[in-house]
Write a protein that holds these residues in place. Structure first.
Motif, PDB file in Angstrom:
ATOM      1  N   GLU A 215       0.865  -1.178   0.000  1.00 35.62           N
ATOM      2  CA  GLU A 215       0.000   0.000   0.000  1.00 35.62           C
ATOM      3  C   GLU A 215       0.902   1.230   0.000  1.00 35.62           C
ATOM      4  N   VAL A 217       1.192   5.350   0.272  1.00 38.18           N
ATOM      5  CA  VAL A 217       0.489   6.563   0.699  1.00 38.18           C
ATOM      6  C   VAL A 217       1.503   7.694   0.904  1.00 38.18           C
ATOM      7  N   GLU A 363      -1.802   7.292  -2.396  1.00 39.50           N
ATOM      8  CA  GLU A 363      -2.992   7.838  -1.743  1.00 39.50           C
ATOM      9  C   GLU A 363      -2.580   8.958  -0.790  1.00 39.50           C
ATOM     10  N   ARG A 365      -3.003  11.200   2.476  1.00 37.34           N
ATOM     11  CA  ARG A 365      -3.604  11.106   3.805  1.00 37.34           C
ATOM     12  C   ARG A 365      -3.221  12.325   4.636  1.00 37.34           C
TER      13      ARG A 365
END
Length: 527
Positions: A215, A217, A363, A365
């Motif tokens: 993942e 981020v 992503e 955040r």
């Protein structure tokens, strides 16, 4: 679906594969193992973390016999990788009488000479130390049937080309040569043309390396509150083992010290450490005695620890290739992993370049609030307290203090004060940027900025919105009213992103002109 049992590997190796917990081959293992077993030369292009050690290690151990001579040699760029590859090959050879030996600088050469005299079939070493043994005639490669160049691009980057070629010339010409590299610069291709015979090529795409287990981020942070932001992020994550990357050796030292002061189990790793210090740090990391390894890119070369849950780019990588190398340290062997990048306003363009070249989408955040961190920490504190109370820990000395205080204070207040004393140092300071733009004449919830560019540069509202969303990394919804004049512009942005807009756009360039951004002055009231 392909299984390891489909490969022509001896049952002793199949049993070792089962013991190691391998379930099905990774893409590079699936493609390489049959080709290597056939006996031809092979070039494998794959990033760290794709399972390439087993890709060459399984057929290598399959082919090695009990003959008391060095039959295979693996060259690696660093001693850490040599040790790790040796450990992996030892596991594969668990049920086969094959001796492996890592040889590298920093270890007693006398110990290595004694081990070589006793007889080994597989040598894994760094080019410098292997060449040293060849010159001393304590290592003989005339019986080598397989030569492996692991992370060849790293070895060339570190200046080992002449050493590698000298070693290759000591081996038999009828050997099988395997070359593995994350990138394929011209130097690697020249090496392949010179020393390999009609090699087959296996290339694993970056997509297969990074997705879906990693993942990715990023957090937008300010330089002056970067450390506090990092602590907030760490405290909100379920971190097992993490590698934190810094750009410089000084940065590693400063961040390590700052994290240790805040109670984190962290150690630094960079090129100025002695070999003994380096070994101690890596042992602590593998044993999970420390949870955070703070390192430079060069120091982290060859690190292969399977249960790294987080890679954190405290300093954004200088290029997309470095980014891919870094994040490949997590998400190993099918485990889930997360790659976190801290991005300051002026680094947004670099982040966009990394996304474009590496074909990744990170992503966005927000840094966790103090309330969010507290909520997670409360759960951890509760678990620790229950463990202490249910266990056999000696609490009598503390009970005496509680009994004495209970005469003047209620127990719940005593407990809360004790928790504050024990855990308040683990909470990060305020990570938000404290800008006070004052009254700027903006609409409610917005900040109005003055920018020194206007219609004279052929700027229109859509152009400005596009520049700001790309440069600052904000949504177009965060941009309010835009008034463009001949030589300047007023623009409103949402209060929550205003500090980031201010930091990112100062001294940037739009259509070649250096941009100056200032909080606008309030509009004059009409009388």
């Amino acid at each position: 679906m392909v299984h390891f049992s489909d490969f022509a590997l001896h049952k002793s190796i199949q049993q070792a594969i089962h013991d190691m917990g391998f379930e099905e081959p990774s893409p590079i293992q699936e493609q390489c193992i049959p080709k290597i077993l056939e006996g031809g030369d092979l070039i494998g292009q794959a990033q760290t973390g794709t399972g390439k050690t087993a890709a060459f290690g399984l057929p290598l151990i399959e082919k090695v016999t009990g003959q008391n001579a060095v039959q295979a040699i693996v060259l690696t760029p660093t001693r850490e990788l040599a040790i790790q590859v040796s450990g992996e090959l030892r596991k594969i050879a668990k049920y086969k009488k094959v001796r492996t030996l890592p040889i590298y600088g920093g270890q007693s050469i006398g110990h290595q000479i004694r081990a070589l005299k006793q007889g080994v079939q597989v040598v894994i070493g760094t080019p410098g130390r292997v060449l040293d043994h060849l010159r001393r005639k304590t290592l003989h490669l005339d019986q080598v049937k397989m030569l492996v160049l692991d992370e060849a691009d790293e070895m060339l980057d570190m200046g080992f080309q002449e050493d590698i070629e000298s070693i290759i010339r000591e081996t038999s010409t009828d050997r099988q040569t395997l070359l593995f590299s994350a990138t394929m610069p011209q130097e690697i291709l020249r090496l392949a043309r010179k020393y390999m015979q009609d090699p087959q090529t296996v290339s694993i795409s970056r997509k297969e390396v990074t997705a879906p287990t990693i993942e990715q981020v990023y957090y937008k942070v300010f330089e002056r509150s970067k450390l506090e932001s990092l602590c907030r992020i760490i405290d909100s994550e379920e971190l097992e083992l993490g590698i934190v990357f810094c750009r410089t050796k000084r940065g590693v030292d400063e961040l390590t010290e700052a994290l240790q002061e805040r109670g984190y189990m962290a150690s630094g790793l960079h090129g100025d450490l002695s070999q003994a210090q380096r070994d101690k740090v890596m042992k602590s990391f593998r044993d999970s005695t420390i949870e955070l390894l703070v390192a430079t890119d060069v120091a982290a070369r060859g690190i292969d620890v399977g249960n790294v849950s987080h890679v954190i780019n405290y300093d954004i990588p200088q290029d997309p290739e470095s980014y891919v190398h870094r994040i490949g340290r997590t998400g190993r062997a099918g485990r889930r992993g997360i790659a976190i990048t801290l991005v300051t306003p002026r680094e947004m363009k670099q982040l966009r370049t990394i996304e474009k070249v590496s074909k990744s989408t990170l992503e966005s955040r927000n840094v966790p609030s103090i309330e969010e961190v507290l909520e997670r920490q409360q759960t951890i504190w509760r678990q620790q307290l229950v463990s202490l109370m249910d266990g056999e820990h000696e609490l009598a000395p503390f009970m005496q203090v509680v009994d004495g205080l209970h005469e003047d204070y209620p127990v719940d207040k005593i407990a809360a004060a004790a928790l504050s004393l024990a855990f308040s140092s683990t909470l990060a300071d305020d990570a938000s940027e404290t800008y006070d733009f004052g009254e700027t004449g903006a609409s409610r919830g917005y900040v109005r900025f003055f920018i020194n560019i206007g219609r004279s540069l052929d700027i229109r509202p859509p152009d400005l919105i596009k520049e700001m969303t790309e440069l600052v990394g904000i949504s177009s919804k965060a941009i309010g009213k835009i008034d463009i004049f001949e030589n300047f512009t007023f623009i409103e942005v949402s209060e929550d992103v205003a500090p980031f807009v201010y930091e990112a756009m100062r001294n940037s360039r739009i259509k070649g002109k250096r941009v100056n951004v200032e909080p606008a002055k309030p509009r004059a009231k009409r009388t």
